[in-house]
Scaffold this motif. Sequence first.
Motif, short mmCIF file in Angstrom:
data_model
loop_
_atom_site.label_atom_id
_atom_site.label_comp_id
_atom_site.label_asym_id
_atom_site.label_seq_id
_atom_site.Cartn_x
_atom_site.Cartn_y
_atom_site.Cartn_z
N SER A 170 0.82 -1.21 0.00
CA SER A 170 0.00 0.00 0.00
C SER A 170 0.85 1.26 0.00
N SER A 171 2.16 1.08 0.22
CA SER A 171 3.04 2.23 0.31
C SER A 171 3.21 2.91 -1.04
N ARG A 172 3.21 4.23 -1.02
CA ARG A 172 3.52 5.01 -2.22
C ARG A 172 4.87 5.69 -2.03
N THR A 173 5.83 4.92 -1.55
CA THR A 173 7.17 5.45 -1.44
C THR A 173 8.04 4.88 -2.55
N VAL A 174 8.94 5.71 -3.03
CA VAL A 174 9.94 5.31 -4.02
C VAL A 174 11.28 5.29 -3.30
N LEU A 175 11.91 4.14 -3.27
CA LEU A 175 13.12 3.95 -2.46
C LEU A 175 14.34 3.71 -3.33
N PHE A 176 15.41 4.44 -3.04
CA PHE A 176 16.72 4.14 -3.60
C PHE A 176 17.64 3.76 -2.45
N PRO A 177 18.02 2.47 -2.33
CA PRO A 177 18.90 2.04 -1.25
C PRO A 177 20.34 1.88 -1.74
N PRO A 198 11.22 16.13 -9.73
CA PRO A 198 10.29 17.04 -10.43
C PRO A 198 9.31 16.32 -11.35
N ALA A 199 9.74 15.24 -12.01
CA ALA A 199 8.84 14.48 -12.87
C ALA A 199 7.76 13.79 -12.05
N LEU A 200 8.11 13.28 -10.87
CA LEU A 200 7.11 12.65 -9.99
C LEU A 200 6.15 13.69 -9.42
N VAL A 201 6.65 14.88 -9.11
CA VAL A 201 5.78 15.96 -8.62
C VAL A 201 4.72 16.29 -9.68
N ASP A 202 5.11 16.24 -10.95
CA ASP A 202 4.15 16.48 -12.03
C ASP A 202 3.05 15.41 -12.05
N HIS A 203 3.34 14.22 -11.49
CA HIS A 203 2.35 13.14 -11.38
C HIS A 203 1.58 13.21 -10.07
N GLY A 204 1.77 14.25 -9.28
CA GLY A 204 1.03 14.42 -8.05
C GLY A 204 1.71 13.90 -6.79
N TRP A 205 2.99 13.55 -6.90
CA TRP A 205 3.73 13.05 -5.74
C TRP A 205 4.26 14.21 -4.89
N SER A 206 4.49 13.90 -3.64
CA SER A 206 5.23 14.81 -2.76
C SER A 206 6.69 14.40 -2.78
N PRO A 207 7.64 15.34 -2.78
CA PRO A 207 9.06 14.97 -2.74
C PRO A 207 9.42 14.09 -1.55
N SER A 208 8.68 14.23 -0.44
CA SER A 208 8.99 13.43 0.75
C SER A 208 8.69 11.95 0.56
N PRO A 250 25.99 9.35 3.74
CA PRO A 250 25.78 10.32 2.66
C PRO A 250 26.68 11.54 2.85
N GLY A 251 27.17 12.08 1.74
CA GLY A 251 28.03 13.26 1.82
C GLY A 251 27.23 14.51 2.15
N ALA A 252 27.94 15.54 2.55
CA ALA A 252 27.29 16.80 2.94
C ALA A 252 26.54 17.42 1.77
N ALA A 253 27.09 17.32 0.55
CA ALA A 253 26.43 17.91 -0.62
C ALA A 253 25.10 17.22 -0.90
N LEU A 254 25.07 15.88 -0.79
CA LEU A 254 23.82 15.15 -1.01
C LEU A 254 22.81 15.47 0.08
N GLN A 255 23.26 15.58 1.32
CA GLN A 255 22.35 15.93 2.41
C GLN A 255 21.69 17.28 2.16
N ALA A 256 22.49 18.24 1.72
CA ALA A 256 21.95 19.58 1.46
C ALA A 256 20.97 19.55 0.28
N LEU A 257 21.32 18.78 -0.75
CA LEU A 257 20.46 18.68 -1.93
C LEU A 257 19.10 18.09 -1.57
N CYS A 258 19.10 17.02 -0.76
CA CYS A 258 17.84 16.40 -0.35
C CYS A 258 17.02 17.34 0.53
#
Length: 377
Positions: A198-205, A226-236, A245-253
């Motif tokens: 039932s989960s609507r999460t997209v996971l990258f492990p 952004p493409a998923l947001v166009d489909h009605g998803w929330s970024p979260s 995770p590196g500092a740059a990736l943490q800031a980007l997320c």
Amino acid sequence: MTHPLRPHVISVRSAHQEGTGDARRVASLAGAFEIGGIDARYSALIGPTDSLRALFRGPVGLLKLASLLPRFVLTGRPLQVLLVHEAMAARNITSEPGELPVYVTSRVVPVHRPHPYVTDLVDSLAENARATLRGASWPARIFWRVEARRLERWEAAVVREGALATAVSDEEAACIAPGVETVVIEVDADSSPTTPRSSRTVLFPGSLFYGPNDEAARWIVRDLVPALVDHGWSPSQVVIAGRSPGAALQALCSDAGVTLEADVPDLHEMMRAAGVVIVPLELGSGVQNKVLHAYACHAPLVMTARANRGINLPAREDDGVVVLPRDAAAWATAIERLLERPPSVEGRADLLSSYRPDRVRQRWLQLLHPLLAGADE
């Protein structure tokens, strides 16, 4: 007179470091020796909570790197091999008479090699360097071009001079050198009953300190979200999970509102709960553990052909496996379709049977037993 040899497994990482390919190989070897009743010794360069990069960070680490530059220029050896050899020498990691060295990755194979010895190359470091080269900018491209050539020569010499060399797939073995044997990685297929997700999460492990995973995670945040947001998803609802995770990736997320889960104790549980697991890798080498484990956890999968290399899962949407080039709009559509219709997973355990731990460990024993019997004096 024949003298049996005791295996001495030498690796960068210990078997206790979850999520790293060479650590999993050490654990696989340990399981093989256990069922074979073989006493083995283990030496690891770094412990379960350390990272190889940490050995060369800070002022002391920079001095170590600087001290290796003349050797890098004069010896023609790969820099990452020099780095590991420097750290191994500092820790006095060597084999003793009567031992069969089993090196996990060619980084740890010494310059003056004993005979016989075994190398589990896992995957091709040279191919990995070439992939990094394709994603690098100048002047890093110059270094990675040189490093790839040196690694190719190094791996060929390691294979040629050793008694046995192994890799994780036929594709990786062919990339490295003739005569490399294939021993696949271990995966436990989850045969437990499944319920509709039932989960609507997209996971990258994945281990996020690893460059190809970091690059894939950045593509997810910058292009796919952004493409998923166009489909009605929330970024979260997009979750990136893994170690360091590196500092740059943490800031980007954080800026994009993407959920970043660092140092998760059990990624398998997250795969079981996720709506879709995605693996948008374009760089790196070897077999992707995350793909096999997601498949074993009955998760729907969207991935690149690079992520499927060496595994070659059949791309059938009805079975929950989609293989696509990295195009954000197409990926968003595929994710939506997989969530609309839960896949059939009845045949997954059969496909994964060759990765069962008992089969993999018997393969190790089949290859190693003749060498451990020793040689005539």
